[in-house]
Design a protein around this motif. Structure first.
Motif, PDB file in Angstrom:
ATOM      1  N   LEU A  63      37.810  42.650  40.408  1.00 45.40           N
ATOM      2  CA  LEU A  63      39.170  42.351  39.998  1.00 45.40           C
ATOM      3  C   LEU A  63      39.416  42.540  38.523  1.00 45.40           C
ATOM      4  O   LEU A  63      40.531  42.324  38.076  1.00 45.40           O
ATOM      5  N   SER A 103      51.255  36.773  43.301  1.00 48.31           N
ATOM      6  CA  SER A 103      50.196  37.294  44.165  1.00 48.31           C
ATOM      7  C   SER A 103      50.557  37.145  45.636  1.00 48.31           C
ATOM      8  O   SER A 103      51.323  36.256  46.012  1.00 48.31           O
ATOM      9  N   TYR A 143      39.515  46.647  45.422  1.00 51.75           N
ATOM     10  CA  TYR A 143      39.903  45.289  45.782  1.00 51.75           C
ATOM     11  C   TYR A 143      38.855  44.683  46.713  1.00 51.75           C
ATOM     12  O   TYR A 143      38.272  45.383  47.553  1.00 51.75           O
ATOM     13  N   LEU A 164      43.729  39.961  48.629  1.00 49.43           N
ATOM     14  CA  LEU A 164      44.496  39.142  47.698  1.00 49.43           C
ATOM     15  C   LEU A 164      44.817  40.008  46.487  1.00 49.43           C
ATOM     16  O   LEU A 164      43.928  40.411  45.741  1.00 49.43           O
ATOM     17  N   ARG A 166      47.123  40.466  43.029  1.00 50.67           N
ATOM     18  CA  ARG A 166      48.009  39.918  42.007  1.00 50.67           C
ATOM     19  C   ARG A 166      48.733  41.064  41.308  1.00 50.67           C
ATOM     20  O   ARG A 166      48.114  42.060  40.930  1.00 50.67           O
ATOM     21  N   THR A 211      42.000  35.664  40.898  1.00 49.55           N
ATOM     22  CA  THR A 211      41.684  36.358  42.149  1.00 49.55           C
ATOM     23  C   THR A 211      40.187  36.576  42.329  1.00 49.55           C
ATOM     24  O   THR A 211      39.763  37.119  43.355  1.00 49.55           O
ATOM     25  N   ASP A 240      49.027  28.786  42.574  1.00 49.05           N
ATOM     26  CA  ASP A 240      47.976  29.617  43.149  1.00 49.05           C
ATOM     27  C   ASP A 240      47.093  28.842  44.119  1.00 49.05           C
ATOM     28  O   ASP A 240      46.456  29.446  44.987  1.00 49.05           O
TER      29      ASP A 240
END
Length: 388
Positions: A63, A103, A143, A164, A166, A211, A240
């Protein structure tokens, strides 16, 4: 416009958005298996691999983010596999669920066939990622998929991929994904194994920023029933991790500041958050974490999670890590455990650098580099540190 000129312009446009000077364009895909950083030695450099065709790829080691040049295109292979490491294949965006204002969880289903045995095996091997292509700019970004939902298909190869994502400022790929509507086609390539978890792991402490919770959940999923996993999840905003309740009790107060607070009648506890009694609605990630905890509670090796939120002035402190490492050490000695003990650090570049020092580039490859940051100042004898 000539193809060479068009490629140069796309490359130039990408590089304008890569602010940190240490990020470089590298011949780096497929990425080799990651090795760990220990307190006594550095990881070795992965071997190079040959390939054909060109694609500019934005890799993020789960990430973070580093631009590099890679190979293969969606039309270069006649493979019938729904997902492979040499070419991009089409998936359908079947749902996009908001987690916070920035996100979402994107669920992707292959348009042809299933994900296959390679994905099923990945869930038990270690930390892995897939690449998503931004077709207009011909760039891609890695990712880390979330583990399959416990309510989904028993066969992981039949379950859709859940990511996930963002929306980053000036993020070409994340912005593209957030603009897509359900039913849109998304091209994926992979899987790429980022780190293979040793078979004899007994204890894991995972420091996750933002993330970075996705690879933490992968590790917890892979080690379910095999090892004790404790996750420290740091986020900027409560949105979050709505409804997240920490498992760790407050540490005993110590030091002159705590003594002064006690004399003044103030609360004197360390920085591990208290367990709360009322959580209200739970966010999507928190819901899955809670489900994973309940599943782990049925076996000997359990999963525990602590939440740290910047806007609530709750931060992971070195004392927190030291206390947990000591606690896990004590339990390991009490049961004569001889397995490996790992500390993972995953999140934005700044988060990883603060806790474990930056990764380094060597011979056109990203390697672990020496242990630095706050963890290098702690007594971590017997523990290995892995930067993701």
């Amino acid at each position: 416009m000539r193809p060479a000129l068009q490629t140069w312009r796309a490359h130039f446009k990408l590089n304008r958005h890569i602010a940190p000077p240490q990020r470089k364009n590298l011949e780096l895909f497929p990425r080799g298996v990651r090795t760990s950083t220990t307190t006594s030695r550095n990881a070795s450099t992965p071997k190079r691999r040959g390939r054909t065709g060109i694609l500019l790829v934005l890799a993020t080691s789960a990430l973070g983010g580093a631009a590099y040049r890679s190979y293969g295109s969606s039309g270069s292979s006649g493979s019938k596999q729904s997902l492979n490491t040499t070419s991009f294949t089409p998936f359908t965006l079947i749902s996009k669920e908001p987690v916070s204002s920035t996100s979402s969880i994107l669920t992707l289903q292959p348009q042809h066939g299933t994900l296959g045995n390679s994905i099923r095996d990945m869930w038990t091997i270690g930390v892995w990622s897939v690449q998503i292509k931004q077709p207009q700019l011909q760039i891609a970004r890695a990712y880390t998929p979330l583990p399959p939902a416990l309510t989904g298909p028993a066969d992981a190869s039949s379950a859709p991929l859940r990511l996930l994502v963002r929306k980053e400022y000036n993020g070409e790929v994340s912005g593209y994904l957030h603009r897509l509507s359900e039913g849109a086609t998304v091209e994926l390539r992979g899987p790429t194994l980022e780190y293979e978890i040793p078979q004899n792991v007994e204890e894991v402490l995972f420091l996750a920023g933002g993330t970075g919770i996705a690879p933490a959940m992968q590790v917890a999923h892979a080690l379910a029933g095999r090892a004790k996993v404790h996750i420290l999840w740091a986020t900027r905003k409560r949105e979050d991790c709505i409804g997240g309740v920490s498992d760790t009790r407050p540490l005993p107060a110590s030091g002159w500041l705590f003594a002064l607070k006690g004399m003044l009648g103030m609360q004197a506890t360390a920085d591990i958050p208290k367990t709360e009694t009322s959580v209200g609605d739970k966010g999507l990630i928190v819901q899955q974490l809670e489900a994973m905890k309940r599943e782990a509670a049925t076996v000997e090796h359990q999963l525990s999670i602590d939440y740290f939120v910047d806007e609530e002035s709750r931060f992971i402190q070195p004392e927190t890590v030291s206390a947990l490492v000591g606690c896990l050490d004590g339990k390991a000695r009490a049961t004569d455990q001889q397995g490996k003990k790992l500390i993972f650090v995953s999140g934005p570049d700044g988060f990883v650098k603060y806790w474990a020092g930056p990764k380094q580039w060597s011979g056109g490859r990203e390697i672990q580099g020496p242990l630095g940051g706050m963890l290098s100042k702690l007594n971590l004898s017997g523990w290995e540190v892995v930067k993701l």
